[in-house]
Design a protein around this motif. Structure first.
Motif, PDB file in Angstrom:
ATOM      1  N   LYS A 130       0.836  -1.203   0.000  1.00 36.53           N
ATOM      2  CA  LYS A 130       0.000   0.000   0.000  1.00 36.53           C
ATOM      3  C   LYS A 130       0.874   1.258   0.000  1.00 36.53           C
ATOM      4  CE  LYS A 130      -4.010   1.933   2.238  1.00 36.53           C
ATOM      5  NZ  LYS A 130      -5.054   1.720   3.219  1.00 36.53           N
ATOM      6  N   LYS A 131       2.027   1.184   0.643  1.00 30.86           N
ATOM      7  CA  LYS A 131       2.939   2.322   0.686  1.00 30.86           C
ATOM      8  C   LYS A 131       3.484   2.640  -0.710  1.00 30.86           C
ATOM      9  CE  LYS A 131       7.116   3.904   3.018  1.00 30.86           C
ATOM     10  NZ  LYS A 131       8.173   3.545   3.966  1.00 30.86           N
ATOM     11  N   GLN A 132       3.833   1.612  -1.472  1.00 31.32           N
ATOM     12  CA  GLN A 132       4.350   1.827  -2.826  1.00 31.32           C
ATOM     13  C   GLN A 132       3.275   2.416  -3.738  1.00 31.32           C
ATOM     14  OE1 GLN A 132       5.701  -2.146  -3.610  1.00 31.32           O
ATOM     15  NE2 GLN A 132       7.850  -1.597  -3.309  1.00 31.32           N
ATOM     16  N   ARG A 133       2.054   1.943  -3.601  1.00 26.88           N
ATOM     17  CA  ARG A 133       0.964   2.493  -4.406  1.00 26.88           C
ATOM     18  C   ARG A 133       0.699   3.949  -4.060  1.00 26.88           C
ATOM     19  NH1 ARG A 133      -3.499  -1.775  -3.491  1.00 26.88           N
ATOM     20  NH2 ARG A 133      -1.924  -3.213  -2.818  1.00 26.88           N
ATOM     21  N   THR A 134       0.774   4.267  -2.789  1.00 22.90           N
ATOM     22  CA  THR A 134       0.551   5.640  -2.359  1.00 22.90           C
ATOM     23  C   THR A 134       1.648   6.560  -2.885  1.00 22.90           C
ATOM     24  OG1 THR A 134      -0.487   4.796  -0.358  1.00 22.90           O
ATOM     25  CG2 THR A 134       0.169   7.099  -0.354  1.00 22.90           C
ATOM     26  N   ILE A 135       2.886   6.109  -2.827  1.00 21.39           N
ATOM     27  CA  ILE A 135       3.999   6.905  -3.353  1.00 21.39           C
ATOM     28  C   ILE A 135       3.853   7.106  -4.857  1.00 21.39           C
ATOM     29  CG2 ILE A 135       6.496   6.889  -3.761  1.00 21.39           C
ATOM     30  CD1 ILE A 135       6.787   5.576  -1.007  1.00 21.39           C
ATOM     31  N   ALA A 136       3.456   6.073  -5.574  1.00 25.95           N
ATOM     32  CA  ALA A 136       3.260   6.195  -7.021  1.00 25.95           C
ATOM     33  C   ALA A 136       2.128   7.167  -7.338  1.00 25.95           C
ATOM     34  CB  ALA A 136       2.965   4.830  -7.623  1.00 25.95           C
ATOM     35  N   LEU A 137       1.049   7.118  -6.575  1.00 26.28           N
ATOM     36  CA  LEU A 137      -0.076   8.027  -6.792  1.00 26.28           C
ATOM     37  C   LEU A 137       0.321   9.466  -6.503  1.00 26.28           C
ATOM     38  CD1 LEU A 137      -3.095   8.314  -7.443  1.00 26.28           C
ATOM     39  CD2 LEU A 137      -3.524   8.079  -4.997  1.00 26.28           C
TER      40      LEU A 137
END
Length: 99
Positions: A4-11
């Protein structure tokens, strides 16, 4: 896969790029007809900075796009050739295999 952290950073990264792009274009269009004070104009310097940031964002996509646009049709042709060209083997032609 992705946390979830990687998705948030990408967003957040995508939103930052969109934010910079949209507001740079908006600033350039709004201040294109400003009353310039001559050399050392802060608005002209800001417009130049916005143009440079747009150029830097655009330059990163040119070469990969060209490579992908040339590579994708070649791969597509290879995959379609697999379905068009029949697979001929001695067994499919019923050739007798003697020792």
């Amino acid at each position: 896969m992705y946390t979830k952290k990687q998705r948030t950073i990408a967003l957040v990264t995508c939103m930052a790029v969109l934010f910079v792009t949209l507001f740079s274009i908006l600033f350039i269009t709004e201040e294109a007809e400003h009353a310039c004070t001559g050399e050392g104009c802060h608005v002209c310097a800001s417009i130049h900075h916005a143009e440079q940031s747009l150029k830097q964002l655009g330059n990163g996509l040119t070469e990969p796009f060209i490579i992908v646009s040339l590579f994708f049709p070649a791969v597509l042709c290879c995959f379609t050739a697999l379905f068009v060209i029949p697979c001929i083997t001695p067994i499919s032609q019923k050739v007798r295999m003697n020792n």
